[in-house]
Design a protein around this motif. Structure first.
Motif, PDB file in Angstrom:
ATOM      1  N   TYR A 215       0.840  -1.198   0.000  1.00 51.73           N
ATOM      2  CA  TYR A 215       0.000   0.000   0.000  1.00 51.73           C
ATOM      3  C   TYR A 215       0.879   1.253   0.000  1.00 51.73           C
ATOM      4  N   PHE A 216       1.830   1.296   0.907  1.00 50.74           N
ATOM      5  CA  PHE A 216       2.641   2.517   1.002  1.00 50.74           C
ATOM      6  C   PHE A 216       3.607   2.655  -0.183  1.00 50.74           C
ATOM      7  N   SER A 217       4.074   1.525  -0.684  1.00 46.76           N
ATOM      8  CA  SER A 217       4.996   1.684  -1.812  1.00 46.76           C
ATOM      9  C   SER A 217       4.250   2.202  -3.045  1.00 46.76           C
ATOM     10  N   VAL A 233     -10.928  19.173  -9.075  1.00 46.44           N
ATOM     11  CA  VAL A 233     -12.096  19.204  -8.187  1.00 46.44           C
ATOM     12  C   VAL A 233     -11.625  18.948  -6.761  1.00 46.44           C
ATOM     13  N   ARG A 234     -10.802  17.941  -6.615  1.00 45.85           N
ATOM     14  CA  ARG A 234     -10.294  17.551  -5.308  1.00 45.85           C
ATOM     15  C   ARG A 234      -9.373  18.622  -4.734  1.00 45.85           C
ATOM     16  N   THR A 235      -8.303  18.932  -5.469  1.00 45.46           N
ATOM     17  CA  THR A 235      -7.244  19.766  -4.921  1.00 45.46           C
ATOM     18  C   THR A 235      -7.711  21.203  -4.709  1.00 45.46           C
ATOM     19  N   VAL A 257      -2.374  14.483   7.931  1.00 46.82           N
ATOM     20  CA  VAL A 257      -2.198  13.015   7.980  1.00 46.82           C
ATOM     21  C   VAL A 257      -2.079  12.488   6.553  1.00 46.82           C
ATOM     22  N   GLY A 258      -0.911  11.935   6.250  1.00 48.78           N
ATOM     23  CA  GLY A 258      -0.656  11.428   4.899  1.00 48.78           C
ATOM     24  C   GLY A 258      -0.420  12.591   3.964  1.00 48.78           C
ATOM     25  N   CYS A 259       0.685  13.299   4.188  1.00 46.01           N
ATOM     26  CA  CYS A 259       0.889  14.583   3.484  1.00 46.01           C
ATOM     27  C   CYS A 259       1.306  14.416   2.023  1.00 46.01           C
ATOM     28  N   GLY A 260       1.775  13.219   1.640  1.00 47.96           N
ATOM     29  CA  GLY A 260       2.184  13.010   0.242  1.00 47.96           C
ATOM     30  C   GLY A 260       3.223  14.024  -0.180  1.00 47.96           C
ATOM     31  N   VAL A 279       2.884  14.145   8.004  1.00 46.18           N
ATOM     32  CA  VAL A 279       3.375  12.782   8.263  1.00 46.18           C
ATOM     33  C   VAL A 279       3.012  11.891   7.073  1.00 46.18           C
ATOM     34  N   ASP A 280       3.958  11.129   6.636  1.00 48.53           N
ATOM     35  CA  ASP A 280       3.637  10.145   5.580  1.00 48.53           C
ATOM     36  C   ASP A 280       4.592   8.967   5.701  1.00 48.53           C
ATOM     37  N   GLN A 281       4.052   7.789   5.533  1.00 45.37           N
ATOM     38  CA  GLN A 281       4.863   6.575   5.634  1.00 45.37           C
ATOM     39  C   GLN A 281       5.546   6.238   4.309  1.00 45.37           C
ATOM     40  N   SER A 282       5.023   6.793   3.210  1.00 46.22           N
ATOM     41  CA  SER A 282       5.618   6.396   1.925  1.00 46.22           C
ATOM     42  C   SER A 282       6.844   7.262   1.602  1.00 46.22           C
ATOM     43  N   LYS A 305       8.651  11.061   8.560  1.00 52.02           N
ATOM     44  CA  LYS A 305       8.349   9.808   7.842  1.00 52.02           C
ATOM     45  C   LYS A 305       7.911   8.754   8.852  1.00 52.02           C
ATOM     46  N   GLY A 306       6.798   8.113   8.556  1.00 53.47           N
ATOM     47  CA  GLY A 306       6.317   7.039   9.431  1.00 53.47           C
ATOM     48  C   GLY A 306       4.810   6.929   9.372  1.00 53.47           C
ATOM     49  N   ARG A 307       4.301   5.832   9.971  1.00 51.61           N
ATOM     50  CA  ARG A 307       2.837   5.684  10.064  1.00 51.61           C
ATOM     51  C   ARG A 307       2.350   6.615  11.157  1.00 51.61           C
ATOM     52  N   ILE A 308       1.248   7.256  10.891  1.00 52.67           N
ATOM     53  CA  ILE A 308       0.712   8.208  11.873  1.00 52.67           C
ATOM     54  C   ILE A 308       0.451   7.499  13.209  1.00 52.67           C
ATOM     55  N   GLU A 309       0.160   6.196  13.125  1.00 51.30           N
ATOM     56  CA  GLU A 309      -0.115   5.421  14.337  1.00 51.30           C
ATOM     57  C   GLU A 309       1.144   5.229  15.182  1.00 51.30           C
ATOM     58  N   ASP A 310       2.339   5.352  14.523  1.00 48.52           N
ATOM     59  CA  ASP A 310       3.577   5.005  15.230  1.00 48.52           C
ATOM     60  C   ASP A 310       4.490   6.186  15.548  1.00 48.52           C
ATOM     61  N   SER A 334      -9.452   2.347   3.675  1.00 56.72           N
ATOM     62  CA  SER A 334      -9.554   2.451   5.134  1.00 56.72           C
ATOM     63  C   SER A 334      -8.612   3.465   5.750  1.00 56.72           C
ATOM     64  N   MET A 335      -8.247   4.472   5.002  1.00 57.01           N
ATOM     65  CA  MET A 335      -7.315   5.439   5.580  1.00 57.01           C
ATOM     66  C   MET A 335      -7.989   6.331   6.623  1.00 57.01           C
ATOM     67  N   LEU A 336      -9.333   6.386   6.560  1.00 63.97           N
ATOM     68  CA  LEU A 336     -10.034   7.186   7.567  1.00 63.97           C
ATOM     69  C   LEU A 336      -9.754   6.632   8.976  1.00 63.97           C
ATOM     70  N   ASP A 337      -9.534   5.318   9.058  1.00 69.14           N
ATOM     71  CA  ASP A 337      -9.204   4.718  10.370  1.00 69.14           C
ATOM     72  C   ASP A 337      -7.986   5.413  10.984  1.00 69.14           C
ATOM     73  N   SER A 338      -6.977   5.675  10.116  1.00 72.74           N
ATOM     74  CA  SER A 338      -5.735   6.309  10.609  1.00 72.74           C
ATOM     75  C   SER A 338      -6.004   7.740  11.052  1.00 72.74           C
ATOM     76  N   VAL A 339      -6.865   8.428  10.278  1.00 74.08           N
ATOM     77  CA  VAL A 339      -7.187   9.820  10.624  1.00 74.08           C
ATOM     78  C   VAL A 339      -7.925   9.853  11.969  1.00 74.08           C
TER      79      VAL A 339
HETATM   80  N1  SAH Z   1      -2.161  14.720   1.122  1.00 76.13           N
HETATM   81  C1  SAH Z   1      -1.645  14.373  -0.159  1.00 76.13           C
HETATM   82  C2  SAH Z   1      -1.577  12.899  -0.392  1.00 76.13           C
HETATM   83  C3  SAH Z   1      -2.874  12.167  -0.233  1.00 76.13           C
HETATM   84  S1  SAH Z   1      -2.761  10.472  -0.611  1.00 76.13           S
HETATM   85  C4  SAH Z   1      -2.465  15.065  -1.225  1.00 76.13           C
HETATM   86  O1  SAH Z   1      -3.555  15.535  -0.899  1.00 76.13           O
HETATM   87  O2  SAH Z   1      -2.049  15.121  -2.351  1.00 76.13           O
HETATM   88  C5  SAH Z   1      -2.667   9.726   0.939  1.00 76.13           C
HETATM   89  C6  SAH Z   1      -1.297   9.697   1.529  1.00 76.13           C
HETATM   90  O3  SAH Z   1      -1.428   9.220   2.842  1.00 76.13           O
HETATM   91  C7  SAH Z   1      -0.302   8.762   0.859  1.00 76.13           C
HETATM   92  O4  SAH Z   1       0.859   9.447   0.532  1.00 76.13           O
HETATM   93  C8  SAH Z   1      -0.031   7.673   1.888  1.00 76.13           C
HETATM   94  O5  SAH Z   1       1.290   7.204   1.862  1.00 76.13           O
HETATM   95  C9  SAH Z   1      -0.354   8.388   3.173  1.00 76.13           C
HETATM   96  N2  SAH Z   1      -0.813   7.531   4.287  1.00 76.13           N
HETATM   97  C10 SAH Z   1      -1.854   6.710   4.287  1.00 76.13           C
HETATM   98  N3  SAH Z   1      -2.017   6.145   5.480  1.00 76.13           N
HETATM   99  C11 SAH Z   1      -1.051   6.602   6.272  1.00 76.13           C
HETATM  100  C12 SAH Z   1      -0.676   6.345   7.606  1.00 76.13           C
HETATM  101  N4  SAH Z   1      -1.372   5.530   8.369  1.00 76.13           N
HETATM  102  N5  SAH Z   1       0.409   6.955   8.088  1.00 76.13           N
HETATM  103  C13 SAH Z   1       1.128   7.785   7.301  1.00 76.13           C
HETATM  104  N6  SAH Z   1       0.834   8.060   6.030  1.00 76.13           N
HETATM  105  C14 SAH Z   1      -0.257   7.470   5.500  1.00 76.13           C
END
Ligand code: SAH
Length: 526
Positions: A215-217, A233-235, A257-260, A279-282, A305-310, A334-339
């Motif tokens: 997923y993260f890669s 539309v999104r951005t 959370v998940g800043c990309g 924070v972003d794990q990828s 760099k890291g999972r938001i959970e960790d 399921s990324m909402l779970d992390s948020v």
């Molecule tokens: N915020 C950016 C990227 C959104 S995509 C934008 O709006 O363009 C979602 C990002 O969340 C991905 O880069 C993914 O690696 C990161 N992500 C997802 N779950 C995560 C977690 N639990 N901890 C850290 N990063 C996470």
């Protein structure tokens, strides 16, 4: 072996000379000529084209296998000649012959005299019979050898036939069972998760770090970020929300959370945030560090760099959490779970999560062409039936853009999410729905999409929709094709129930069960 001789023009009185003289050889040298003569059956008036045919006829019509008789009584050439002449001379019937158990009856020398003139049966080399039988009917030979009489042979054949048809029946039964087991296993895989999670508060699938590498890669490559950034539309919705509501951000500590690439962190910084933590794990985070520095925002934005959970945040609490966590059909990934876990851990009292509201909506669809292209297609693939694949095709929810003209009902919200309040277990839910048909048609699918709202404390509320009536987004729509489309009339309502669960084996994928007109179908979104 020499040819058997029927010597003379008519029924002869004397025992023929059976010596192998040259003369005799000449007399019988043309084997084919003799075999061309019609041969009278031993037991009826029928004439056959050849000796072999006559023997076949005796076997099939009178149930007497001459080859088997010869073997049974161990007859030599003389014995064979006597046998033929005996049957012809006494006009022995097949029934009577079947009851004879010894050779005594045709032992007499008189049966060396041909009963029929030029009887082709007497000119036949019985060794040919063995060869023919061996070649033509190997199996029947095997049965013959074991049989002690014709009736036994028949009995054995019948038994073999019975065994074969019984085996065929058993095979069919086994195939049916196999099919049932296959279906059962399929349902088990699809529904196991549903059953495990039907009651709220049931076991929730955990997002395991080691299983999340793939997923993260996938977010490590710039391509996926390019697609998201280009989704205006999104951005622009995120940008507008932040830029149009600077009061919300002014002097605040923001967690992204998940800043990309860091895009939302930079919007927040520009909107007036005091401090932004991304924070972003990828691995995209390394690019984000460069990007932030290049844009001279590294004084405000800190990237981890890291999972938001960790990760350990440099602050205890944050005022605002921003995140773009939405997947297909909103909840895929399921990324909402992390948020939500970050919210519960880091959000200060009175703080806010954005976007704050969202919903999932359903509508009925009529698009026969799309349905045919996806489902009926398998009925005739280059002239071959591949219908069995339809079952697998149906179970997969399809992410695609729908023509707004294909909508044939009003819409129905099946779930409202307040990101500031909802809990993780509540992200699995079931809901009844009711779709009022606006155009009589064949309902070929149900479409699902979501809407996103930035509203809390906002002077300028911002929202966007991923529905087919709106400009397309990279989320497209999620389509649940119906195996059996439903004829619907304008004004009628289509009642249904939907259940949305996480897949126990892959918690980032969803299992969605739709019940429409009492027909239940489980779909997987992966
Ligand atoms: N915020 C950016 C990227 C959104 S995509 C934008 O709006 O363009 C979602 C990002 O969340 C991905 O880069 C993914 O690696 C990161 N992500 C997802 N779950 C995560 C977690 N639990 N901890 C850290 N990063 C996470």
């Amino acid at each position: 072996m020499a040819q058997h001789a029927g010597n003379g023009d008519s029924v002869v009185e004397e025992i023929p000379d059976l010596s192998e003289s040259d003369e005799d050889e000449n007399l019988w040298e043309d084997e084919d000529t003799s075999s061309e003569e019609k041969v009278c059956c031993l037991f009826c008036e029928q004439f056959c084209d050849s000796v072999k045919e006559t023997f076949f006829h005796c076997k099939s019509h009178h149930l007497i296998d001459i080859g088997s008789v010869i073997r049974k009584h161990n007859l030599d050439d003389y014995g064979y000649i006597k046998l033929i002449n005996f049957i012809r001379a006494t006009k022995c019937t097949a029934e009577k012959f079947l009851s004879i158990s010894s050779t005594d009856l045709w032992e007499k020398e008189e049966y060396m005299i041909p009963t029929l003139r030029d009887d082709p049966l007497l000119q036949f080399d019985i060794e040919e019979l063995w060869e023919a039988e061996l070649m033509d009917c190997h199996i029947s030979n095997q049965v013959n050898e074991g049989a002690s009489s014709d009736s036994m042979l028949l009995k054995q054949l019948q038994q073999a036939k019975d065994r074969a048809s019984k085996a065929e029946e058993e095979l069919q039964r086994a195939l049916n069972d196999l099919h049932k087991v296959k279906q059962f296993a399929q349902n088990l895989v699809m529904n196991a998760d549903v059953k495990l999670h039907t009651s709220t508060g049931g076991p929730i699938a955990e997002l395991r770090e080691d299983e999340d590498d793939v997923y993260f890669s996938s977010y490590g490559h710039y391509g996926i970020h390019e697609e998201m950034l280009k989704d205006k539309v999104r951005t622009e919705s995120y940008r507008d929300f932040m830029f149009l509501n600077p009061d919300v951000f002014k002097g605040k500590v923001v967690l992204d959370v998940g800043c990309g690439t860091g895009i939302l962190s930079m919007f927040a910084a520009k909107a007036g945030a005091k401090q932004v933590i991304g924070v972003d794990q990828s691995d995209v985070i390394y690019q984000a560090i460069d990007i932030v520095r290049s844009n001279h925002l590294d004084g405000i934005i800190t990237l981890l760099k890291g999972r938001i959970e960790d990760v350990d945040l440099p602050v205890e609490k944050v005022d605002i959490i921003i995140s773009e966590w939405m997947g297909y059909f909103l909840l895929f990934e399921s990324m909402l779970d992390s948020v939500l876990s970050a919210r519960d851990k880091y959000l200060a009292n009175g703080g806010s999560v954005y976007p704050d509201l969202c919903n999932i909506t359903l509508a009925a669809v009529c698009d026969k062409q799309k349905h045919d292209g996806r489902i009926a297609f398998w009925d005739d693939v280059y002239g071959f039936q591949m219908t069995c694949i339809k079952k697998a095709v149906i179970t997969e929810a399809v992410v695609e853009v729908l023509n707004p003209e294909s909508l044939i009902s009003d819409t129905c919200i099946i779930c409202n999410i307040n990101c500031n309040k909802i809990t993780i277990p509540e992200l699995e839910f079931s809901s009844d729905f009711c779709l009022k048909i606006t155009r009589g048609c064949l309902c070929t699918a149900i479409v699902g999409y979501f809407d996103i709202f930035f509203e809390k404390n906002c002077m300028s509320k911002v929202m966007f929709s991923t529905g087919p009536q709106n400009p397309r987004t990279h989320w497209k729509q999620t389509v649940f094709y119906l195996e059996h489309p439903i004829e619907v009339k304008q004004g009628e309502t289509l009642q249904g129930k939907i259940e949305v669960r996480k897949n126990r084996k892959d918690p980032r994928s969803l299992i969605i069960t739709l019940c429409l007109n009492n027909v239940k179908q489980t779909y997987i979104l992966q």
